[in-house]
Design a protein around this motif. Structure first.
Motif, PDB file in Angstrom:
ATOM      1  N   MET A 237       0.904  -1.409   0.075  1.00  0.00           N
ATOM      2  CA  MET A 237       0.045   0.040  -0.114  1.00  0.00           C
ATOM      3  C   MET A 237       0.783   1.249   0.011  1.00  0.00           C
ATOM      4  SD  MET A 237      -3.124  -0.776  -0.317  1.00  0.00           S
ATOM      5  CE  MET A 237      -3.862   0.962   0.059  1.00  0.00           C
ATOM      6  N   ARG A 238       2.176   1.197   0.722  1.00  0.00           N
ATOM      7  CA  ARG A 238       2.893   2.240   0.622  1.00  0.00           C
ATOM      8  C   ARG A 238       3.530   2.714  -0.787  1.00  0.00           C
ATOM      9  NH1 ARG A 238       1.909   5.419   4.997  1.00  0.00           N
ATOM     10  NH2 ARG A 238       2.146   4.241   6.826  1.00  0.00           N
TER      11      ARG A 238
ATOM     12  N   VAL B 261       6.881  -3.533  -4.303  1.00  0.00           N
ATOM     13  CA  VAL B 261       6.897  -2.516  -5.595  1.00  0.00           C
ATOM     14  C   VAL B 261       6.097  -3.110  -6.755  1.00  0.00           C
ATOM     15  CG1 VAL B 261       8.592  -1.668  -7.115  1.00  0.00           C
ATOM     16  CG2 VAL B 261       9.355  -1.819  -4.721  1.00  0.00           C
ATOM     17  N   ILE B 262       6.242  -4.403  -6.820  1.00  0.00           N
ATOM     18  CA  ILE B 262       5.385  -4.878  -8.354  1.00  0.00           C
ATOM     19  C   ILE B 262       4.039  -4.818  -7.833  1.00  0.00           C
ATOM     20  CG2 ILE B 262       5.241  -6.849  -9.567  1.00  0.00           C
ATOM     21  CD1 ILE B 262       8.138  -7.626  -8.902  1.00  0.00           C
ATOM     22  N   LEU B 263       3.662  -5.361  -6.885  1.00  0.00           N
ATOM     23  CA  LEU B 263       2.126  -5.363  -6.521  1.00  0.00           C
ATOM     24  C   LEU B 263       1.480  -4.150  -6.301  1.00  0.00           C
ATOM     25  CD1 LEU B 263       2.026  -8.374  -4.185  1.00  0.00           C
ATOM     26  CD2 LEU B 263       1.395  -8.467  -6.539  1.00  0.00           C
ATOM     27  N   GLY B 264       2.274  -2.991  -5.912  1.00  0.00           N
ATOM     28  CA  GLY B 264       2.020  -1.468  -5.501  1.00  0.00           C
ATOM     29  C   GLY B 264       1.758  -1.026  -7.036  1.00  0.00           C
TER      30      GLY B 264
ATOM     31  N   ALA C 228      -1.927   1.111 -11.176  1.00  0.00           N
ATOM     32  CA  ALA C 228      -2.430   1.125 -12.462  1.00  0.00           C
ATOM     33  C   ALA C 228      -3.959   0.657 -12.504  1.00  0.00           C
ATOM     34  CB  ALA C 228      -1.634  -0.054 -13.168  1.00  0.00           C
ATOM     35  N   THR C 229      -4.118  -0.557 -11.718  1.00  0.00           N
ATOM     36  CA  THR C 229      -5.590  -0.707 -11.678  1.00  0.00           C
ATOM     37  C   THR C 229      -6.701   0.191 -11.149  1.00  0.00           C
ATOM     38  OG1 THR C 229      -5.017  -3.205 -11.257  1.00  0.00           O
ATOM     39  CG2 THR C 229      -7.206  -2.478 -10.515  1.00  0.00           C
ATOM     40  N   THR C 230      -6.230   0.993 -10.093  1.00  0.00           N
ATOM     41  CA  THR C 230      -6.706   2.179  -9.634  1.00  0.00           C
ATOM     42  C   THR C 230      -7.283   3.126 -10.647  1.00  0.00           C
ATOM     43  OG1 THR C 230      -6.086   1.960  -7.474  1.00  0.00           O
ATOM     44  CG2 THR C 230      -6.916   4.000  -7.677  1.00  0.00           C
ATOM     45  N   LYS C 231      -6.004   3.471 -11.649  1.00  0.00           N
ATOM     46  CA  LYS C 231      -6.314   4.552 -12.510  1.00  0.00           C
ATOM     47  C   LYS C 231      -7.116   3.947 -13.577  1.00  0.00           C
ATOM     48  CE  LYS C 231      -3.089   7.247 -14.178  1.00  0.00           C
ATOM     49  NZ  LYS C 231      -1.841   7.735 -14.678  1.00  0.00           N
TER      50      LYS C 231
END
Length: 250
Positions: A1-2, A101-104, A109-112
């Motif tokens: 989440m960070r 880092v990768i999952l964030g 990108a999914t949020t966008k």
């Protein structure tokens, strides 16, 4: 989440350049193709019914926005953060892991993609093109579709050696989906071989689900399309995690 929070903070700091151009692009599609080409194509036959070209095409623009926002965020933007800005190096110097880092990146990108779909949904609602409450299904469809294209984007990023090589992926993968993914015309009119290819494209299934939600017309293939998109999203996310970890950790 960070990592997601870090990308969100940067996004809202530079929202004028990050937000407005990608937002205006699909809206221009609606007005150019829908109101322009729609004057020439009065009716489209879809699922045994007739409807105007603008109501048919507009849900496809939502699917396109989901694809563009998620894919480009995890290709060009992620590559710049990884290679030029050294953002990934700075993050992994903290207690965060490479997997974070990768999952964030995928989550942001999914949020966008969800943001883009929500904005487009509001625009189409203002044009009275959305059936409610089925239109609300566009948001979870955009979330899963965004996850799919974010994973596809990071898989691409894990393979390229230079930023210019993204053009190959765009030409061979994104543009065929953009033109033959069931967004601008019903794929049923294609020759049989092209129809088979179109059903293999992820955007075809996201377009089908989005159109069913916006029109409020249940589609007989909706369950299969939902399974396709869900399995592909999970598979590409796992593949992106594996390949990016190999690239970032020598």
């Amino acid at each position: 989440m960070r990592v997601w929070q870090r990308d969100a903070d940067v996004y809202f700091t530079t929202w004028k350049t990050e937000f407005l151009p990608p937002l205006l692009e699909p809206i221009l599609y609606v007005f150019a193709f829908g109101l322009g080409l729609g004057k020439l194509i009065h009716e489209v036959h879809y699922q045994g019914r007739s409807l105007g070209y603008l109501p048919f095409m507009a849900p496809g623009v939502i699917a396109i926005a989901v694809m563009f926002w998620a894919f480009f965020e995890t290709t060009f933007s992620s590559y710049v953060r990884m290679y030029y800005q050294k953002t990934y190096d700075a993050i992994v110097a903290t207690p965060l892991l490479v997997e974070d880092v990768i999952l964030g990146e995928i989550l942001w990108a999914t949020t966008k993609a969800v943001i883009a779909a929500t904005i487009m949904l509001l625009v189409l609602t203002a044009l009275r093109l959305v059936a409610w409450p089925s239109g609300l299904l566009v948001i979870p469809i955009a979330a899963v579709g965004g996850l799919l294209f974010a994973g596809l984007g990071l898989v691409t990023t894990s393979m390229v050696k230079a930023i210019s090589q993204f053009n190959v992926a765009i030409f061979l993968v994104i543009m065929p989906m953009f033109t033959f993914g069931g967004t601008f015309f019903p794929i049923d009119i294609l020759p049989r071989w092209a129809l088979a290819v179109a059903w293999c494209l992820p955007l075809t299934h996201i377009s089908l689900l989005t159109r069913a939600a916006v029109l409020g017309w249940p589609h007989p293939m909706a369950v299969w399309s939902a399974l396709y998109v869900g399995v592909a999203a999970l598979g590409l996310t796992a593949l992106a995690l594996w390949r990016m970890k190999r690239r970032l950790v020598p």
